[in-house]
Design an enzyme around this catalytic site. Sequence first.
Site, PDB file in Angstrom:
ATOM      1  N   CYS A  68     -56.129 -42.705   5.515  1.00 16.38           N
ATOM      2  CA  CYS A  68     -56.707 -43.466   6.632  1.00 16.38           C
ATOM      3  C   CYS A  68     -56.297 -42.743   7.906  1.00 16.38           C
ATOM      4  O   CYS A  68     -55.443 -43.201   8.666  1.00 16.38           O
ATOM      5  CB  CYS A  68     -56.214 -44.913   6.628  1.00 16.38           C
ATOM      6  SG  CYS A  68     -56.717 -45.871   5.188  1.00 16.38           S
ATOM      7  N   ALA A  69     -56.890 -41.575   8.149  1.00 14.04           N
ATOM      8  CA  ALA A  69     -56.306 -40.574   9.034  1.00 14.04           C
ATOM      9  C   ALA A  69     -56.544 -40.796  10.516  1.00 14.04           C
ATOM     10  O   ALA A  69     -55.746 -40.336  11.335  1.00 14.04           O
ATOM     11  CB  ALA A  69     -56.827 -39.188   8.650  1.00 14.04           C
ATOM     12  N   ALA A  70     -57.649 -41.435  10.905  1.00 17.49           N
ATOM     13  CA  ALA A  70     -57.981 -41.531  12.331  1.00 17.49           C
ATOM     14  C   ALA A  70     -56.899 -42.295  13.084  1.00 17.49           C
ATOM     15  O   ALA A  70     -56.344 -43.261  12.559  1.00 17.49           O
ATOM     16  CB  ALA A  70     -59.338 -42.201  12.504  1.00 17.49           C
ATOM     17  N   PRO A  71     -56.538 -41.881  14.314  1.00 16.80           N
ATOM     18  CA  PRO A  71     -57.131 -40.783  15.090  1.00 16.80           C
ATOM     19  C   PRO A  71     -56.512 -39.421  14.841  1.00 16.80           C
ATOM     20  O   PRO A  71     -56.834 -38.467  15.534  1.00 16.80           O
ATOM     21  CB  PRO A  71     -56.884 -41.228  16.527  1.00 16.80           C
ATOM     22  CG  PRO A  71     -55.573 -41.943  16.458  1.00 16.80           C
ATOM     23  CD  PRO A  71     -55.575 -42.661  15.128  1.00 16.80           C
ATOM     24  N   GLY A  72     -55.583 -39.286  13.886  1.00 16.07           N
ATOM     25  CA  GLY A  72     -55.116 -37.968  13.484  1.00 16.07           C
ATOM     26  C   GLY A  72     -53.705 -37.600  13.869  1.00 16.07           C
ATOM     27  O   GLY A  72     -53.258 -36.483  13.584  1.00 16.07           O
ATOM     28  N   ASP A 118     -61.266 -40.833   6.392  1.00 18.10           N
ATOM     29  CA  ASP A 118     -61.341 -42.119   7.059  1.00 18.10           C
ATOM     30  C   ASP A 118     -62.726 -42.700   6.828  1.00 18.10           C
ATOM     31  O   ASP A 118     -63.717 -41.969   6.792  1.00 18.10           O
ATOM     32  CB  ASP A 118     -61.071 -41.989   8.562  1.00 18.10           C
ATOM     33  CG  ASP A 118     -60.621 -43.307   9.175  1.00 18.10           C
ATOM     34  OD1 ASP A 118     -59.396 -43.515   9.288  1.00 18.10           O
ATOM     35  OD2 ASP A 118     -61.481 -44.136   9.508  1.00 18.10           O
ATOM     36  N   ASP A 150     -51.702 -44.860   5.504  1.00 19.84           N
ATOM     37  CA  ASP A 150     -51.307 -45.594   6.709  1.00 19.84           C
ATOM     38  C   ASP A 150     -52.305 -46.743   6.846  1.00 19.84           C
ATOM     39  O   ASP A 150     -53.344 -46.611   7.490  1.00 19.84           O
ATOM     40  CB  ASP A 150     -51.353 -44.651   7.915  1.00 19.84           C
ATOM     41  CG  ASP A 150     -50.729 -45.253   9.148  1.00 19.84           C
ATOM     42  OD1 ASP A 150     -49.878 -46.150   9.011  1.00 19.84           O
ATOM     43  OD2 ASP A 150     -51.098 -44.844  10.266  1.00 19.84           O
ATOM     44  N   CYS A 197     -47.861 -50.555  10.698  1.00 20.57           N
ATOM     45  CA  CYS A 197     -47.144 -50.834  11.954  1.00 20.57           C
ATOM     46  C   CYS A 197     -47.009 -52.347  12.118  1.00 20.57           C
ATOM     47  O   CYS A 197     -47.103 -52.884  13.213  1.00 20.57           O
ATOM     48  CB  CYS A 197     -47.851 -50.199  13.154  1.00 20.57           C
ATOM     49  SG  CYS A 197     -49.585 -50.658  13.363  1.00 20.57           S
TER      50      CYS A 197
END
Length: 532
Positions: A336-340, A360, A409, A462
């Site tokens: 779930c890579a964005a925003p990197g 993503d 993530d 988070c």
Amino acid sequence: MKPFPGKALHSTRCQAQAFQSGRKGKPPQPPPSANDKKWQRVLRQSRALPANPRTMALTRLLYLEQSIEKGLNMPAAMDTDLLPRASDEQKQAQRGATALVAGVMRQRRLLDRTLDAWLDPGVDPQLRCLLRLAVHEAERGALPDHALTHTYVELTKGILHVGAGRLVNAVLRQWIRSRGSAGRPSSDPGPPSPGPSAAAAPAPGTPIPPTDSIADGLACMHSLPTWMVERWVARLGVAEASELCRALNIAAPHGLRLDVGGGAREALCEELRGAGAALRPARWLPDHFVEVARGMQAVVRGGALARGAVAVQSEAAGAAVLLLDAAPGEAVLDACAAPGTKAMFLAARMRGEGRLVAADASAARLRLVGAAAAARGLVPPFFSTRAEGLEALAADGKLRASFDRVLLDAPCSGTGVLAHKPDIRWRRKPGDVAELVSLQRKLLIAAASLVKPGGVLVYSTCSLEAEENGEAVHWFLTETAEGRRFAACPPAEAARLVPRGLLNERGFLEAWPHRHGTDGAFAARLERLPEL
């Protein structure tokens, strides 16, 4: 954490649909209602006002309130002052607007409590939004009383109507009189407050106001939703929950990740100091991070962010990448890579050797990852992106059990980053956590299927909520067939990768704002058992 609030999942249902279909399309939108049209008209008129910190803050607050009302995301609402665009004068106005917006969002409940003495409960949300900003500025002593009242009456006439202007005039005069009767002459604006962060954080030992419950009193005092504070009181007790509430209203200094070491790192720090940034060693991960005590704009102006030499990231978020411990030559997936931000940290750890895939479900947000990669010169075959949801990736037979390391993530409630993104507290609803847990469980199972025997999966959020963190991992390991192929990393091994002070007794990363001085974060390193 990440500079955009996408991981705080402001549209759980949309992401769940993307997970199920593996596709990027959005569900069809209904035609605009009369309320939608009113928002559009007010926003259009607000954008047409002469640009200054006050009018820019009002426009952002209106956008935020509309998005909160409709349950939509508002990307970068709190972070526009970090974007390298516009003139220095415009950037200064952006910073002023950002401070006002953050102050209003942090104090929103307290401001409403003040305004409720003079406003009808059914008052237009656009008018309430404007009055929150007006009272916030009045409390800071930004202008003399008469000037501030005149300014906001004219603003109201400009975006609403003359009748609304009369109401604003009456409310502000009532507020000024009530303040004067409380011990300060209404003609004296008093000294400016130390800023929105400090103004929203009562001093330790401040009495809890009398309300229906202790949790409600704490929530009122710290301008937080009662249901959130009830959860923390039940888990931590009143004293520690109070410390947490206070910490969530004081944003920690910006963390800056430097993906170089040795002499190059020192040279980069000297470059940043020369541009005007005041740096100090990071508390937990000093080999990778520094704190910007002041001068974040100097970092932006100097170009280090634009060229990818540094990245804005909290230590707690970076610790999840260290827990994955990706090495050069491995096949790694950021699911779930964005925003990197984490993907770029992984790339630095891998030193351009191996294969790093950033995936993503949102093609639009994945473009942010591509831009960050381009700034760092990352190209295939080492680096690639895939605009697909996790279920689609898991269904690809070529990808199943093909990665040495997978970072998940996961979308979460974002309660750990309320200090930096105060609008999240007003977006969340009591039922969101359960809805998110359902999605997180599906994502965990899908991500686990992509890990090779002997490989590693790191699940991170988070969030501060147990159901999204340790309980999610326990469910995965004990209640699923995929999870029984994994074991939690022993605490001693986890402590080799990140400081022991950031780990709980199970060896999971568990950062708390009031305990560690960072954003809240969670990460668990799960190791797939070798096949016999």
